[in-house]
Design a protein around this motif. Structure first.
Motif, mmCIF file in Angstrom:
data_model
loop_
_atom_site.group_PDB
_atom_site.id
_atom_site.type_symbol
_atom_site.label_atom_id
_atom_site.label_comp_id
_atom_site.label_asym_id
_atom_site.label_seq_id
_atom_site.Cartn_x
_atom_site.Cartn_y
_atom_site.Cartn_z
ATOM 1 N N CYS A 1 40.666 48.828 17.467
ATOM 2 C CA CYS A 1 40.627 49.490 18.791
ATOM 3 C C CYS A 1 40.111 48.364 19.716
ATOM 4 O O CYS A 1 40.068 48.535 20.819
ATOM 5 C CB CYS A 1 39.766 50.598 18.606
ATOM 6 N N GLU A 2 39.000 47.202 19.304
ATOM 7 C CA GLU A 2 38.699 46.265 19.988
ATOM 8 C C GLU A 2 39.930 45.287 20.507
ATOM 9 O O GLU A 2 39.982 45.135 21.506
ATOM 10 C CB GLU A 2 37.691 45.620 19.176
ATOM 11 N N ARG B 1 43.135 39.458 6.741
ATOM 12 C CA ARG B 1 42.948 40.291 6.140
ATOM 13 C C ARG B 1 42.327 41.484 6.547
ATOM 14 O O ARG B 1 41.774 41.231 7.862
ATOM 15 C CB ARG B 1 42.116 40.103 4.633
ATOM 16 N N GLU B 2 42.204 42.616 5.924
ATOM 17 C CA GLU B 2 41.735 43.711 6.544
ATOM 18 C C GLU B 2 40.596 44.525 5.657
ATOM 19 O O GLU B 2 40.729 44.284 4.482
ATOM 20 C CB GLU B 2 42.720 44.878 6.771
ATOM 21 N N SER C 1 34.850 54.095 10.140
ATOM 22 C CA SER C 1 35.894 54.688 10.589
ATOM 23 C C SER C 1 36.873 53.681 11.169
ATOM 24 O O SER C 1 38.109 54.116 11.555
ATOM 25 C CB SER C 1 35.687 55.471 11.846
ATOM 26 N N TRP C 2 36.462 52.421 10.894
ATOM 27 C CA TRP C 2 37.351 51.411 11.641
ATOM 28 C C TRP C 2 37.615 50.625 10.598
ATOM 29 O O TRP C 2 37.266 50.266 9.696
ATOM 30 C CB TRP C 2 36.542 50.573 12.677
ATOM 31 N N VAL D 1 31.407 47.119 21.054
ATOM 32 C CA VAL D 1 31.684 48.628 20.899
ATOM 33 C C VAL D 1 31.363 48.976 19.451
ATOM 34 O O VAL D 1 30.866 49.716 19.069
ATOM 35 C CB VAL D 1 33.054 49.165 21.405
ATOM 36 N N ALA D 2 32.536 48.727 18.672
ATOM 37 C CA ALA D 2 32.650 49.113 17.452
ATOM 38 C C ALA D 2 31.364 48.883 16.618
ATOM 39 O O ALA D 2 30.867 49.585 15.756
ATOM 40 C CB ALA D 2 33.878 49.054 16.793
ATOM 41 N N ILE D 3 31.202 47.540 16.655
ATOM 42 C CA ILE D 3 30.135 47.056 15.906
ATOM 43 C C ILE D 3 28.737 48.015 16.098
ATOM 44 O O ILE D 3 28.025 48.062 15.471
ATOM 45 C CB ILE D 3 29.969 45.497 15.956
ATOM 46 N N SER D 4 28.694 47.963 17.341
ATOM 47 C CA SER D 4 27.299 48.614 17.874
ATOM 48 C C SER D 4 27.282 50.156 17.126
ATOM 49 O O SER D 4 26.293 50.591 16.826
ATOM 50 C CB SER D 4 27.096 48.736 19.391
ATOM 51 N N CYS D 5 28.446 50.713 17.474
ATOM 52 C CA CYS D 5 28.473 51.957 17.138
ATOM 53 C C CYS D 5 28.299 52.268 15.348
ATOM 54 O O CYS D 5 27.566 52.941 14.847
ATOM 55 C CB CYS D 5 30.051 52.636 17.245
#
Lengths: 125, 125
Positions: free
Chosen positions: B32-33, B59-60, B65-66, B101-105
């Motif tokens: 999403c980022e 790699r993933e 959730s991300w 965003v996602a990391i903060s969340c």
DNA sequence: TCATGATATTATTATATCCTTATTTCCTCA
DNA sequence: TGAGGAAATAAGGATATAATAATATCATGA
């Protein structure tokens, strides 16, 4: 920002063009020689060479009746490093070393000395 | 003989994918980022990531959730060298540095310490 | 200058690529 | 366990790519 590099990589993203670059890493070659060594038609070879020229990987020069192609010497370092490591089939190397049709013809026709290797060391103009 | 390399270069032969690799060279990022930073849709980003994964460039790993993507550390040397030199837009770097965003969340949600940088140093499993 | 051979270009076709929208899958957590 | 969000997949369309056959161009040498 990434347009130039994506174009360069698209030029490398085809097996036939990598094959051509591998051959040219052995020695300069004229179009008809490449056509003999590649499993595609002469127009296909011409079009691949045009693409390789467009992105600055090869240059061309005329020698008698033949148009020779050569790797450029001012390649981006990453590309130059890749081409140094690029493998070439043993059969291709030996063909280029022995069965040098056009170069032999050129050497004979211009009545030069038996040292045909001078054709291989053209510098980039 | 040239199939594997031509596939790798085709993967690099697209501006959006180079953009993604540039972003991932700054830090790992979730899908999403990347969608926020790239001018294409989420499915397009997913498809580019799949292609980059297929050729072994990324790699993933899942974090809450991300799904995060990261550059692989076992890249072919030529590719690794290219990515080290790959430029990244200043605006992208600052977005990744500040607006994480996602990391903060993730950090907030798991009630961890304020050091969110641990997410950036995942090693390849 | 004309014929010839070497290379380039054009036209066409088949396939691949890359995008979008719609839908599905898969986690996470209440 | 099921609701919701994140990401992946599917389907479809527009454009790009790479091959071929046919034709054009161009340099060389008689």
């Amino acid at each position: 920002m990434y347009k130039e590099w994506s174009e360069r990589f698209r030029a490398l993203g085809d097996g036939t063009r990598l094959h051509i670059l591998g051959l040219l890493s052995v020695r300069d070659a004229c179009v008809c020689e490449l056509v003999e060594l590649l499993p595609v038609s002469q127009p296909a070879v011409s079009q691949h060479l045009r693409k390789l020229k467009q992105v600055g990987f090869v240059r061309e020069y005329r020698q008698k009746s033949w148009v020779f192609y050569a790797l450029r010497t001012d390649l981006p370092p990453v590309i130059a490093a890749f081409l140094r490591d690029l493998p070439v089939a043993e059969s291709d190397v030996s063909w280029l070393s022995t069965h040098q049709v056009a170069i032999s013809c050129a050497a004979m026709e211009e009545g030069s000395s038996t040292d045909s290797s001078s054709l291989l060391t053209k510098s980039l103009t």
